[in-house]
Design a protein around this motif. Structure first.
Motif, PDB file in Angstrom:
ATOM      1  N   MET A   1      51.667  -2.810  85.495  1.00  0.00           N
ATOM      2  CA  MET A   1      50.978  -1.527  85.688  1.00  0.00           C
ATOM      3  C   MET A   1      51.965  -0.370  85.887  1.00  0.00           C
ATOM      4  N   ALA A   2      53.153  -0.734  86.357  1.00  0.00           N
ATOM      5  CA  ALA A   2      54.143   0.314  86.643  1.00  0.00           C
ATOM      6  C   ALA A   2      54.528   1.056  85.362  1.00  0.00           C
ATOM      7  N   LYS A   3      55.005   0.341  84.395  1.00  0.00           N
ATOM      8  CA  LYS A   3      55.511   0.913  83.148  1.00  0.00           C
ATOM      9  C   LYS A   3      56.597   1.943  83.429  1.00  0.00           C
ATOM     10  N   ARG A   4      57.775   1.423  83.651  1.00  0.00           N
ATOM     11  CA  ARG A   4      58.910   2.266  84.034  1.00  0.00           C
ATOM     12  C   ARG A   4      59.116   3.412  83.057  1.00  0.00           C
ATOM     13  N   TYR A   5      59.021   3.124  81.745  1.00  0.00           N
ATOM     14  CA  TYR A   5      59.362   4.152  80.769  1.00  0.00           C
ATOM     15  C   TYR A   5      58.392   5.339  80.829  1.00  0.00           C
ATOM     16  N   GLU A   6      57.132   5.037  81.187  1.00  0.00           N
ATOM     17  CA  GLU A   6      56.186   6.145  81.310  1.00  0.00           C
ATOM     18  C   GLU A   6      56.478   6.990  82.540  1.00  0.00           C
ATOM     19  N   LYS A   7      56.844   6.305  83.613  1.00  0.00           N
ATOM     20  CA  LYS A   7      57.182   7.039  84.842  1.00  0.00           C
ATOM     21  C   LYS A   7      58.370   7.956  84.591  1.00  0.00           C
ATOM     22  N   ILE A   8      59.360   7.416  83.894  1.00  0.00           N
ATOM     23  CA  ILE A   8      60.543   8.225  83.592  1.00  0.00           C
ATOM     24  C   ILE A   8      60.165   9.399  82.695  1.00  0.00           C
ATOM     25  N   ALA A   9      59.340   9.107  81.701  1.00  0.00           N
ATOM     26  CA  ALA A   9      58.887  10.187  80.818  1.00  0.00           C
ATOM     27  C   ALA A   9      58.148  11.246  81.626  1.00  0.00           C
ATOM     28  N   ASP A  10      57.320  10.802  82.561  1.00  0.00           N
ATOM     29  CA  ASP A  10      56.585  11.751  83.401  1.00  0.00           C
ATOM     30  C   ASP A  10      57.543  12.652  84.173  1.00  0.00           C
ATOM     31  N   ALA A  29      73.152  12.340  78.484  1.00  0.00           N
ATOM     32  CA  ALA A  29      73.156  11.241  77.513  1.00  0.00           C
ATOM     33  C   ALA A  29      72.239  10.114  77.976  1.00  0.00           C
ATOM     34  N   GLU A  30      71.757   9.352  77.008  1.00  0.00           N
ATOM     35  CA  GLU A  30      70.837   8.264  77.338  1.00  0.00           C
ATOM     36  C   GLU A  30      71.473   7.255  78.286  1.00  0.00           C
ATOM     37  N   THR A  31      72.736   6.978  78.066  1.00  0.00           N
ATOM     38  CA  THR A  31      73.413   6.012  78.955  1.00  0.00           C
ATOM     39  C   THR A  31      73.449   6.544  80.384  1.00  0.00           C
ATOM     40  N   ALA A  32      73.725   7.839  80.518  1.00  0.00           N
ATOM     41  CA  ALA A  32      73.781   8.445  81.852  1.00  0.00           C
ATOM     42  C   ALA A  32      72.417   8.390  82.523  1.00  0.00           C
ATOM     43  N   LEU A  33      71.367   8.737  81.764  1.00  0.00           N
ATOM     44  CA  LEU A  33      70.020   8.728  82.331  1.00  0.00           C
ATOM     45  C   LEU A  33      69.582   7.310  82.677  1.00  0.00           C
ATOM     46  N   ALA A  34      69.965   6.350  81.825  1.00  0.00           N
ATOM     47  CA  ALA A  34      69.607   4.959  82.098  1.00  0.00           C
ATOM     48  C   ALA A  34      70.186   4.547  83.445  1.00  0.00           C
ATOM     49  N   MET A  44      65.275   3.315  78.545  1.00  0.00           N
ATOM     50  CA  MET A  44      65.481   4.763  78.603  1.00  0.00           C
ATOM     51  C   MET A  44      65.126   5.391  77.258  1.00  0.00           C
ATOM     52  N   ARG A  45      65.540   4.731  76.194  1.00  0.00           N
ATOM     53  CA  ARG A  45      65.261   5.265  74.866  1.00  0.00           C
ATOM     54  C   ARG A  45      63.757   5.310  74.594  1.00  0.00           C
ATOM     55  N   GLN A  46      63.040   4.333  75.123  1.00  0.00           N
ATOM     56  CA  GLN A  46      61.595   4.314  74.926  1.00  0.00           C
ATOM     57  C   GLN A  46      60.955   5.524  75.610  1.00  0.00           C
ATOM     58  N   ALA A  47      61.461   5.844  76.792  1.00  0.00           N
ATOM     59  CA  ALA A  47      60.959   7.023  77.505  1.00  0.00           C
ATOM     60  C   ALA A  47      61.205   8.276  76.667  1.00  0.00           C
ATOM     61  N   MET A  48      62.392   8.337  76.074  1.00  0.00           N
ATOM     62  CA  MET A  48      62.727   9.488  75.230  1.00  0.00           C
ATOM     63  C   MET A  48      61.779   9.576  74.033  1.00  0.00           C
ATOM     64  N   SER A  49      61.441   8.426  73.468  1.00  0.00           N
ATOM     65  CA  SER A  49      60.558   8.420  72.307  1.00  0.00           C
ATOM     66  C   SER A  49      59.209   9.045  72.643  1.00  0.00           C
ATOM     67  N   VAL A  50      58.747   8.795  73.861  1.00  0.00           N
ATOM     68  CA  VAL A  50      57.475   9.378  74.279  1.00  0.00           C
ATOM     69  C   VAL A  50      57.568  10.897  74.235  1.00  0.00           C
TER      70      VAL A  50
ATOM     71  N   THR B  43      63.006  -5.900  66.260  1.00  0.00           N
ATOM     72  CA  THR B  43      63.165  -5.208  64.983  1.00  0.00           C
ATOM     73  C   THR B  43      61.845  -5.212  64.215  1.00  0.00           C
ATOM     74  N   MET B  44      61.202  -6.372  64.233  1.00  0.00           N
ATOM     75  CA  MET B  44      59.897  -6.472  63.589  1.00  0.00           C
ATOM     76  C   MET B  44      58.929  -5.478  64.228  1.00  0.00           C
ATOM     77  N   ARG B  45      58.963  -5.370  65.527  1.00  0.00           N
ATOM     78  CA  ARG B  45      58.056  -4.454  66.217  1.00  0.00           C
ATOM     79  C   ARG B  45      58.334  -3.010  65.822  1.00  0.00           C
ATOM     80  N   GLN B  46      59.599  -2.713  65.595  1.00  0.00           N
ATOM     81  CA  GLN B  46      59.943  -1.348  65.197  1.00  0.00           C
ATOM     82  C   GLN B  46      59.323  -1.018  63.838  1.00  0.00           C
ATOM     83  N   ALA B  47      59.366  -2.006  62.938  1.00  0.00           N
ATOM     84  CA  ALA B  47      58.741  -1.807  61.624  1.00  0.00           C
ATOM     85  C   ALA B  47      57.246  -1.544  61.799  1.00  0.00           C
TER      86      ALA B  47
END
Lengths: 262, 262
Positions: A1-10, A29-34, A44-50, B43-47
């Motif tokens: 339920m947490a979904k870290r990437y959404e919290k970060i995006a928020d 940078a993504e590495t720094a934010l991670a 972290m990248r998933q959060a960015m994608s949002v 990778t499959m999921r990305q597609a």
DNA sequence: GAGTGGTCTAGACCACTGT
DNA sequence: CAGTGGTCTAGACCACTCC
């Protein structure tokens, strides 16, 4: 339920909304934010994608992630049609002064860069249906792209179609080098004796194809507006049809409908 | 340069286009496809994400990935406004027969499920500007959502605003239980002596907010059309303003512009 | 060359859906 | 319960941009 990437995006969304990295500025940078949020880089990248899908940030390979600036908006109103018609029979000098795009956007001719290509094609099913002609009928296809001088990407991709034999009476209408034509399509049609009676525009939105995304420079995830315009002569015949692709995030279409009095 | 996930997306897209998994059918599981294409599951999921963003497939947690069916398209034309005006002074029985949504979509009243909520609010900056009143002026906010009986998600989210004191002359207009009101807003305004002179509609597209994506059940990546409608009385005053959110992938707006004769 | 985002792997575990 | 997609990790390597 947490979904870290959404919290970060928020959190990042909140920060951006309150101007922490101001529009145009770079995010860490993504590495720094991670590291800061204590997650792995992919998370972290998933959060960015949002945020990218929301059109809030723009990621540029090799340079960084930037808060998106509000792009110059492009306006287009259906009043342009009557405006263009009113001027279609004016003398050349008056027509040359400004066109309907300038009328819409408030820009002057010199702010715009204009590109046109003409081709002769055979009507496919769709176009034959629109014009009410046989499949294979010769059509004139005209493709336009217009951009502002200070932007790098065009703000519209236009494909316009005319029945070839209808306009061939004036050979200049077959020559792309005559573009931009003073007075626009309505003057062009006037030279072959056609007066427009009504224009119908159909609007939908969808994700861009790969080519459209490149040409219009919309970040993936931002959608395009598809406008199909059908121009009818006073006798009801379809004389022109065009398909216009507009970047959804920086286009505003306006349609005014006057109502008859009681 | 290869980009395996794009190649895989290309192949699957081709397959779907040629009907291999037909619309509504399930694709093989991600693990199975990963094995088939000899790539890792991520990778499959990305597609798959690519195809999802294009609106070609729909991924359902726990059930599988399905080829999307073309959803029932919703049509809306600006001719609805004149149509509604022509009927606004008709007797109740005639008005009750059909509304403008039915006129647009060709559906009958019984196909539609209608929900309305009313509230009194104070004008914020945006609304005060639109109506030309002071910030804080009492407004009537009306929220509607309409859906087809056989679909689970509404096809429009509407927020409509009226100046409270302007319509309070008829207390029935303040009561959400009177909705759906036969004859629509134009009849409602007629009961307090207002005749509409023109309607302006502004159209943009953008990615949905999280709430909109949920309410309209659009898959993430598909954008929404935002339509802002401003109704003016015959004297030019703004008397009604509404914001309509429409799912971009199944809405088609039509605007007809008649042109004055030469 | 240093720093950035983009691609890909191999695997663990969770959450949801059906039977 | 088995099977599905969703989240997350830890790390390798590549491609692009700028200095």
């Amino acid at each position: 339920m947490a979904k870290r990437y959404e919290k970060i995006a928020d959190e990042l969304r909140e920060d951006i909304r309150s101007g922490r990295p101001a529009p145009g500025e770079r995010l860490p940078a993504e590495t720094a934010l991670a590291e800061k949020y204590r997650v792995s880089v992919p998370t972290m990248r998933q959060a960015m994608s949002v945020l990218q899908a929301e059109g809030l940030v723009e990621r540029v390979h090799g340079r960084g992630t930037f808060v998106r600036k509000e792009r110059t908006r492009n306006l287009r109103s259906n009043e342009r049609h009557q405006w263009e018609k009113d001027r279609a029979r004016n003398p050349l000098e008056e027509r040359a002064e400004t066109g309907s795009t300038e009328h819409d956007t408030g820009l002057t001719l010199s702010d715009l860069v204009f590109h046109a290509e003409y081709a002769e094609i055979a009507a496919d099913d769709e176009l034959a249906g629109v014009f009410g002609v046989e499949v294979g009928t010769r059509l004139l296809e005209r493709r336009y792209r217009t951009r502002q001088r200070d932007e790098d990407a065009p703000f519209s991709l236009v494909s316009s179609y005319l029945v070839h034999d209808l306009v061939a009476a004036n050979p200049e209408l077959l020559d792309a080098d005559k573009e931009p034509w003073p007075g626009g399509t309505q003057n062009q049609l006037y030279t072959v004796g056609i007066e427009l009676g009504s224009i119908e525009e159909q609007v939908t939105a969808r994700p861009p194809t790969v080519e459209e995304a490149e040409e219009l420079a919309v970040s993936p995830g931002v959608s395009v507006i598809v406008l199909r315009k059908t121009s009818r002569a006073t006798d009801g015949r379809v004389v022109e049809y065009s398909r216009v692709i507009l970047p959804g995030d920086r286009t505003e279409l306006t349609f005014v409908t006057p109502l008859r009095k009681w």
